[in-house]
Design an enzyme around this catalytic site. Structure first.
Site, PDB file in Angstrom:
ATOM      1  N   CYS A  85      32.475  33.495 -25.986  1.00  0.00           N
ATOM      2  CA  CYS A  85      33.342  32.436 -26.507  1.00  0.00           C
ATOM      3  C   CYS A  85      33.178  32.299 -28.016  1.00  0.00           C
ATOM      4  O   CYS A  85      32.049  32.249 -28.527  1.00  0.00           O
ATOM      5  CB  CYS A  85      33.025  31.105 -25.829  1.00  0.00           C
ATOM      6  SG  CYS A  85      34.169  29.791 -26.319  1.00  0.00           S
ATOM      7  N   CYS A  89      30.609  24.896 -29.572  1.00  0.00           N
ATOM      8  CA  CYS A  89      30.230  23.667 -28.865  1.00  0.00           C
ATOM      9  C   CYS A  89      28.707  23.669 -28.668  1.00  0.00           C
ATOM     10  O   CYS A  89      28.144  24.576 -28.049  1.00  0.00           O
ATOM     11  CB  CYS A  89      30.942  23.587 -27.530  1.00  0.00           C
ATOM     12  SG  CYS A  89      32.753  23.650 -27.679  1.00  0.00           S
ATOM     13  N   CYS A  92      26.863  24.105 -25.185  1.00  0.00           N
ATOM     14  CA  CYS A  92      27.297  25.178 -24.283  1.00  0.00           C
ATOM     15  C   CYS A  92      26.481  26.458 -24.450  1.00  0.00           C
ATOM     16  O   CYS A  92      26.317  26.980 -25.561  1.00  0.00           O
ATOM     17  CB  CYS A  92      28.774  25.479 -24.523  1.00  0.00           C
ATOM     18  SG  CYS A  92      29.440  26.722 -23.395  1.00  0.00           S
ATOM     19  N   CYS A 129      38.065  25.564  -8.729  1.00  0.00           N
ATOM     20  CA  CYS A 129      38.166  25.453 -10.182  1.00  0.00           C
ATOM     21  C   CYS A 129      37.952  26.818 -10.817  1.00  0.00           C
ATOM     22  O   CYS A 129      36.855  27.384 -10.739  1.00  0.00           O
ATOM     23  CB  CYS A 129      37.136  24.459 -10.714  1.00  0.00           C
ATOM     24  SG  CYS A 129      37.270  22.820  -9.975  1.00  0.00           S
ATOM     25  N   CYS A 161      42.473  24.089  -9.818  1.00  0.00           N
ATOM     26  CA  CYS A 161      42.265  23.477 -11.129  1.00  0.00           C
ATOM     27  C   CYS A 161      41.873  24.602 -12.085  1.00  0.00           C
ATOM     28  O   CYS A 161      40.908  25.318 -11.831  1.00  0.00           O
ATOM     29  CB  CYS A 161      41.173  22.410 -11.070  1.00  0.00           C
ATOM     30  SG  CYS A 161      40.846  21.608 -12.668  1.00  0.00           S
ATOM     31  N   CYS A 221      42.757  16.759 -15.671  1.00  0.00           N
ATOM     32  CA  CYS A 221      41.354  16.564 -15.306  1.00  0.00           C
ATOM     33  C   CYS A 221      40.565  16.617 -16.606  1.00  0.00           C
ATOM     34  O   CYS A 221      40.608  17.620 -17.315  1.00  0.00           O
ATOM     35  CB  CYS A 221      40.903  17.666 -14.347  1.00  0.00           C
ATOM     36  SG  CYS A 221      39.123  17.673 -13.997  1.00  0.00           S
ATOM     37  N   ARG A 291      34.000  12.047 -10.759  1.00  0.00           N
ATOM     38  CA  ARG A 291      33.164  13.112 -10.214  1.00  0.00           C
ATOM     39  C   ARG A 291      31.789  13.136 -10.882  1.00  0.00           C
ATOM     40  O   ARG A 291      31.682  13.178 -12.110  1.00  0.00           O
ATOM     41  CB  ARG A 291      33.867  14.462 -10.393  1.00  0.00           C
ATOM     42  CG  ARG A 291      33.156  15.632  -9.752  1.00  0.00           C
ATOM     43  CD  ARG A 291      34.133  16.724  -9.364  1.00  0.00           C
ATOM     44  NE  ARG A 291      34.924  17.224 -10.461  1.00  0.00           N
ATOM     45  CZ  ARG A 291      36.175  16.850 -10.729  1.00  0.00           C
ATOM     46  NH1 ARG A 291      36.771  15.932  -9.991  1.00  0.00           N
ATOM     47  NH2 ARG A 291      36.839  17.372 -11.744  1.00  0.00           N
TER      48      ARG A 291
END
Length: 346
Positions: A85, A89, A92, A129, A161, A221, A291
């Site tokens: 990626c 972030c 992460c 997901c 999702c 979401c 959740r």
């Protein structure tokens, strides 16, 4: 970071000082009658003493029960593309600045994605997901999703999702057309704190993606992570932003501080902090799916079952690059609490 800090300018007293008790049941009754809590009231919920935690959860349960009964919906995560990626972030393990030893691979082939869908169905999950690590999907990844989603829905009839990063209007429309039910794109924290945890894109970029998802006719979401050094006000701000956006499903994560990330070593959350945050989100977003997500096993520990008094959803199995508890432990916890799993549409 702890959630027991005082607000700026000592607006809120610390938990060790005497405070006027909050009438939790009166607040719940107001919400159940169609009223709302204020930002100040939400902030006060996060500063509730540990002695008042059970009354807070009881009041929150009244709201949860009206909208969701005693049901729990299960979600299954599939890390369809790992690592690689270009974003930074700080939480992460898959970001470009992380040195965590995580698997790195491009989007998985059809067979592996279908095998995971089978596991999701057999695990009692209602939603599968599909997640990739990326700033946003490239054309190859979009086509892979467009091909696999109809097949998964046809064979297993799971809700889908997709969590693919930032989306253009055209990409959102294409996801809707191929059968994606909802898109996950977390706000993660408040607008004010966002630049402290990511510099390669903005809070506004994330909000824009959610609006494109909504405009394309899919459910939004979106949730966040607590325990990243934010203030109590940041947590409240995120809860209200999600409410105002009309987000349908809210995953609340508790930072799993992974070695090799800028936030490694952050582990100051208590189980009570996590429960207060879940309860506050329920009061602010009374009819939204809430959740209990990543980090629950680490931070809630033996108090995990209490989270279900206000939350109505769980991830079952593992997360993206970290392990969750065994699914049977979740089934036992749900059963022992007197709750029942919302069955899939199969």
């Amino acid at each position: 970071m702890t959630l027991n800090v005082q607000a700026e300018n000592d607006v809120l007293p610390s938990k060790t000082e005497k405070q006027e008790p909050i009438a939790f049941d009166q607040l719940a009754s107001r919400v159940l009658s169609g009223g709302e809590v204020t930002r100040d009231e939400a902030l006060s919920l996060l500063s509730t003493s540990d002695d008042d935690l059970l009354p807070l959860l009881h009041a929150g349960f009244r709201i949860r029960q009206q909208h969701f009964g005693k049901t729990v919906q299960l979600y299954f995560l599939m890390n369809a593309k790992s690592g690689l990626c270009p974003e930074d972030c700080h939480y992460c393990s898959q970001s470009k600045i992380s040195t965590a030893p995580v698997p790195k691979y491009n989007i998985l082939k059809r067979d592996k994605l279908m095998d995971a869908a089978k596991v999701a169905s057999e695990s009692g999950a209602k939603t599968y997901c599909l997640v990739i690590s990326a700033r946003g999907p490239n054309e190859r990844e979009m086509k892979a999703v467009e091909e696999i989603v109809p097949e998964i829905k046809s064979k297993y009839n799971l809700d889908i999702c997709a969590c693919l990063g930032l989306l253009s209007e055209e990409q959102a429309v294409r996801l809707k057309a191929c059968g994606v039910d909802r898109v996950n794109h977390n706000l993660n924290t408040s607008e004010e704190y966002y630049a402290d945890i990511c510099t390669t894109h903005t809070y506004a970029d994330r909000v824009d993606t959610l609006k494109r998802v909504r405009d394309a006719g899919m459910e939004m979401c979106s949730g966040g992570i607590i325990g990243m050094g934010e203030r109590l006000e940041d947590i409240v701000s995120m809860a209200f932003d999600l409410k105002e956006l009309g987000v349908k499903s809210i995953p609340l994560n508790f930072l799993n501080s992974i070695d090799g990330t800028p936030l490694e070593g952050n582990a100051d959350l208590s189980p009570q902090d996590c429960l207060r945050a879940l309860a506050m989100f329920r009061f602010v977003n009374p009819d939204r799916e809430l959740r209990i997500s990543g980090g629950r096993e680490i931070h809630l520990r033996s108090l995990q079952p209490l989270g279900l008094y206000v939350a109505n959803s769980l991830f079952v199995g593992d997360y993206l690059t970290t392990k969750g508890q065994a699914p049977q432990q979740d089934y036992d916890m749900i059963r022992d609490m007197g709750f029942e799993v919302t069955q899939s549409n199969c």
